[in-house]
Scaffold this motif. Sequence first.
Motif, PDB file in Angstrom:
ATOM      1  N   ASP B 158      52.836  45.804  24.767  1.00  9.67           N
ATOM      2  CA  ASP B 158      52.581  44.828  23.926  1.00  9.67           C
ATOM      3  C   ASP B 158      54.318  44.444  22.932  1.00  9.67           C
ATOM      4  OD1 ASP B 158      51.556  47.306  21.280  1.00  9.67           O
ATOM      5  OD2 ASP B 158      53.428  47.109  22.621  1.00  9.67           O
ATOM      6  N   GLU B 159      54.377  43.727  22.231  1.00 12.84           N
ATOM      7  CA  GLU B 159      55.644  43.052  21.771  1.00 12.84           C
ATOM      8  C   GLU B 159      56.370  44.385  21.169  1.00 12.84           C
ATOM      9  OE1 GLU B 159      55.204  39.927  19.196  1.00 12.84           O
ATOM     10  OE2 GLU B 159      57.154  40.053  18.402  1.00 12.84           O
ATOM     11  N   ALA B 160      55.701  45.170  20.477  1.00 13.14           N
ATOM     12  CA  ALA B 160      56.471  46.399  19.884  1.00 13.14           C
ATOM     13  C   ALA B 160      56.979  47.267  21.051  1.00 13.14           C
ATOM     14  CB  ALA B 160      55.366  47.338  18.931  1.00 13.14           C
ATOM     15  N   THR B 161      56.245  47.395  22.114  1.00 18.61           N
ATOM     16  CA  THR B 161      56.680  48.519  23.110  1.00 18.61           C
ATOM     17  C   THR B 161      57.796  47.596  23.980  1.00 18.61           C
ATOM     18  OG1 THR B 161      54.275  48.973  23.471  1.00 18.61           O
ATOM     19  CG2 THR B 161      56.016  49.682  25.204  1.00 18.61           C
ATOM     20  N   HIS B 162      57.862  46.159  23.922  1.00 13.98           N
ATOM     21  CA  HIS B 162      58.966  45.579  24.562  1.00 13.98           C
ATOM     22  C   HIS B 162      60.358  45.969  23.647  1.00 13.98           C
ATOM     23  CE1 HIS B 162      57.718  43.419  28.012  1.00 13.98           C
ATOM     24  NE2 HIS B 162      56.619  42.947  27.415  1.00 13.98           N
ATOM     25  N   GLY B 163      60.063  45.544  22.330  1.00 13.62           N
ATOM     26  CA  GLY B 163      61.254  45.932  21.350  1.00 13.62           C
ATOM     27  C   GLY B 163      61.606  47.213  21.485  1.00 13.62           C
ATOM     28  N   SER B 164      60.567  48.369  21.351  1.00 14.58           N
ATOM     29  CA  SER B 164      61.524  49.810  21.752  1.00 14.58           C
ATOM     30  C   SER B 164      62.067  49.692  23.080  1.00 14.58           C
ATOM     31  CB  SER B 164      60.304  50.478  21.793  1.00 14.58           C
ATOM     32  OG  SER B 164      59.380  50.592  20.700  1.00 14.58           O
ATOM     33  N   LEU B 165      61.569  49.168  23.989  1.00 15.00           N
ATOM     34  CA  LEU B 165      62.268  49.566  25.341  1.00 15.00           C
ATOM     35  C   LEU B 165      63.840  48.666  25.317  1.00 15.00           C
ATOM     36  CD1 LEU B 165      59.365  48.659  28.045  1.00 15.00           C
ATOM     37  CD2 LEU B 165      60.717  50.896  27.676  1.00 15.00           C
ATOM     38  N   ILE B 166      63.883  47.630  24.677  1.00 14.78           N
ATOM     39  CA  ILE B 166      65.263  46.951  24.558  1.00 14.78           C
ATOM     40  C   ILE B 166      66.087  47.665  23.709  1.00 14.78           C
ATOM     41  CG2 ILE B 166      66.359  45.004  23.535  1.00 14.78           C
ATOM     42  CD1 ILE B 166      63.628  43.050  24.486  1.00 14.78           C
ATOM     43  N   GLU B 167      65.599  48.089  22.700  1.00 13.72           N
ATOM     44  CA  GLU B 167      66.480  49.060  21.734  1.00 13.72           C
ATOM     45  C   GLU B 167      67.015  50.258  22.240  1.00 13.72           C
ATOM     46  OE1 GLU B 167      67.620  48.141  18.718  1.00 13.72           O
ATOM     47  OE2 GLU B 167      66.375  46.196  18.827  1.00 13.72           O
ATOM     48  N   ASP B 168      65.963  50.903  22.981  1.00 11.96           N
ATOM     49  CA  ASP B 168      66.293  52.109  23.778  1.00 11.96           C
ATOM     50  C   ASP B 168      67.611  51.812  24.702  1.00 11.96           C
ATOM     51  OD1 ASP B 168      64.944  54.178  26.328  1.00 11.96           O
ATOM     52  OD2 ASP B 168      65.826  55.084  24.418  1.00 11.96           O
ATOM     53  N   TYR B 169      67.363  50.596  25.580  1.00 15.86           N
ATOM     54  CA  TYR B 169      68.358  50.430  26.372  1.00 15.86           C
ATOM     55  C   TYR B 169      69.722  50.248  25.905  1.00 15.86           C
ATOM     56  CZ  TYR B 169      70.550  47.263  30.059  1.00 15.86           C
ATOM     57  OH  TYR B 169      71.317  46.975  31.109  1.00 15.86           O
ATOM     58  N   ILE B 170      69.834  49.424  24.724  1.00 15.24           N
ATOM     59  CA  ILE B 170      70.880  49.335  24.058  1.00 15.24           C
ATOM     60  C   ILE B 170      71.512  50.525  23.561  1.00 15.24           C
ATOM     61  CG2 ILE B 170      71.921  48.077  21.935  1.00 15.24           C
ATOM     62  CD1 ILE B 170      69.929  46.024  22.248  1.00 15.24           C
ATOM     63  N   SER B 171      70.699  51.419  23.017  1.00 15.40           N
ATOM     64  CA  SER B 171      71.129  52.714  22.634  1.00 15.40           C
ATOM     65  C   SER B 171      71.844  53.485  23.651  1.00 15.40           C
ATOM     66  CB  SER B 171      70.163  53.485  21.844  1.00 15.40           C
ATOM     67  OG  SER B 171      69.553  52.745  20.847  1.00 15.40           O
ATOM     68  N   LYS B 172      71.358  53.487  24.852  1.00 16.38           N
ATOM     69  CA  LYS B 172      71.539  54.389  25.964  1.00 16.38           C
ATOM     70  C   LYS B 172      72.965  53.737  26.551  1.00 16.38           C
ATOM     71  CE  LYS B 172      67.421  56.451  27.856  1.00 16.38           C
ATOM     72  NZ  LYS B 172      66.240  56.189  28.552  1.00 16.38           N
ATOM     73  N   ILE B 173      73.131  52.399  26.493  1.00 11.00           N
ATOM     74  CA  ILE B 173      74.372  52.006  27.016  1.00 11.00           C
ATOM     75  C   ILE B 173      75.627  52.096  26.008  1.00 11.00           C
ATOM     76  CG2 ILE B 173      75.712  49.565  27.279  1.00 11.00           C
ATOM     77  CD1 ILE B 173      73.303  48.528  28.417  1.00 11.00           C
ATOM     78  N   GLY B 174      75.446  52.235  24.737  1.00 12.39           N
ATOM     79  CA  GLY B 174      76.282  52.335  23.745  1.00 12.39           C
ATOM     80  C   GLY B 174      76.561  53.869  23.762  1.00 12.39           C
ATOM     81  N   ALA B 175      75.644  54.591  24.004  1.00 13.67           N
ATOM     82  CA  ALA B 175      76.042  56.224  24.200  1.00 13.67           C
ATOM     83  C   ALA B 175      76.732  56.416  25.357  1.00 13.67           C
ATOM     84  CB  ALA B 175      74.570  56.929  24.153  1.00 13.67           C
ATOM     85  N   SER B 176      76.558  55.711  26.432  1.00 12.63           N
ATOM     86  CA  SER B 176      77.304  56.028  27.653  1.00 12.63           C
ATOM     87  C   SER B 176      78.570  55.698  27.811  1.00 12.63           C
ATOM     88  CB  SER B 176      76.669  55.761  29.001  1.00 12.63           C
ATOM     89  OG  SER B 176      76.609  54.022  28.982  1.00 12.63           O
ATOM     90  N   SER B 177      79.508  55.914  26.763  1.00 10.61           N
ATOM     91  CA  SER B 177      80.899  55.574  26.604  1.00 10.61           C
ATOM     92  C   SER B 177      81.989  56.885  26.956  1.00 10.61           C
ATOM     93  CB  SER B 177      81.242  55.020  25.351  1.00 10.61           C
ATOM     94  OG  SER B 177      81.029  56.060  24.364  1.00 10.61           O
TER      95      SER B 177
END
Lengths: 174, 177
Positions: B158-177
């Motif tokens: 659902d919309e909330a799950t999509h949002g969570s997936l995107i946020e999770d993705y952004i967090s992981k990219i930011g953390a992989s520095s």
Amino acid sequence: MSDRVQGYADAMLSVAAAEGNVDQVSSELFSVARAVDGSDELRTSLNDQRIPASKRQQIVEDLLGGRVSATTVGLVSMVVGAGRAADLSKIADAFVHSAAAEQSREVASVRSAVPLSEDQVQRLAAAIKSSTGKDVDVKVTVDPSVVGGVVTTIGDTVIDGSVRSRLGKLRETL
Amino acid sequence: MTLLNIVAAEGPNGYWWPSDVKEFWWGLIAFSIVFLLMVWKLFPVIIKALGDAQSAAIDDASSSEKAIEAARQDQAALRAELGDAESAGAEIVAEARTNAETIRSEGMVRNEQVVAEMRTRADADIASMKASAQADLQAELSAQTLGAAEAVVTSNLDEATHGSLIEDYISKIGASS
């Protein structure tokens, strides 16, 4: 990339720069290019030389009018009218890369199952810069085949966080 | 006398001697001359002819004997050849029997080998088909399981799950520095 494609891209970049809306045109051209790539019927109609050029330009104006800027409509119409509709997506990609390069940035093509908000786009760009050290110009495309999550392509680098890839790994495991 | 009269072509005269003696002597002389001429001229020819005939007969007899002898020799040679041919024929028959037996034995061995090879190949084919069927079944099960998983995942996005997936993705990219 051929000289012709780059030539068209540079010319269009000059026009957009003159109009002062390079970023907007860049985003819109990127979206138009993805839409043309994703529709066989549209691609065939714009490439069909049996249809008069004016008719094909009219198709462009009918599709894009009111949805994108006049500059973008004019540039796409120019390309189609010149009989280069087959190269439209390459020209648009060249345009986007050239525009980003002028600002010392790279293009990050992002595919997502749902549209990203402006805030999410900016945070994603910041995260990519933090991760790769590169300033990126994020171009988002809605692609249902991703199922969920996001796939980002920067040059040759692909960062795949899609549900599709996870299902693929599950398939390999099974 | 009767006979002489008959010979002299006279009638009976009462004597055993012919009445015309001159005719007798002249006849005798003629006869003698003719006889002498025959002896002088004809008899040699006749004798010669008889001699030639005899020689020819002797020659014929000799040649016949030679022919008979040659025929006897030919017969002996043919008999000898026949004997050789019979023994050669017997050898050929014996050899043919031996060859036939050899071919029969070799054929049996070859047939057994072919049958064994066919059995081995059939076993291998069965094993391969079994493995292939198992692999196909496994692939089908995996595909169906994955299809079910995709359907479940997609329906629950659902919309909330999509949002969570995107946020999770952004967090992981930011953390992989």
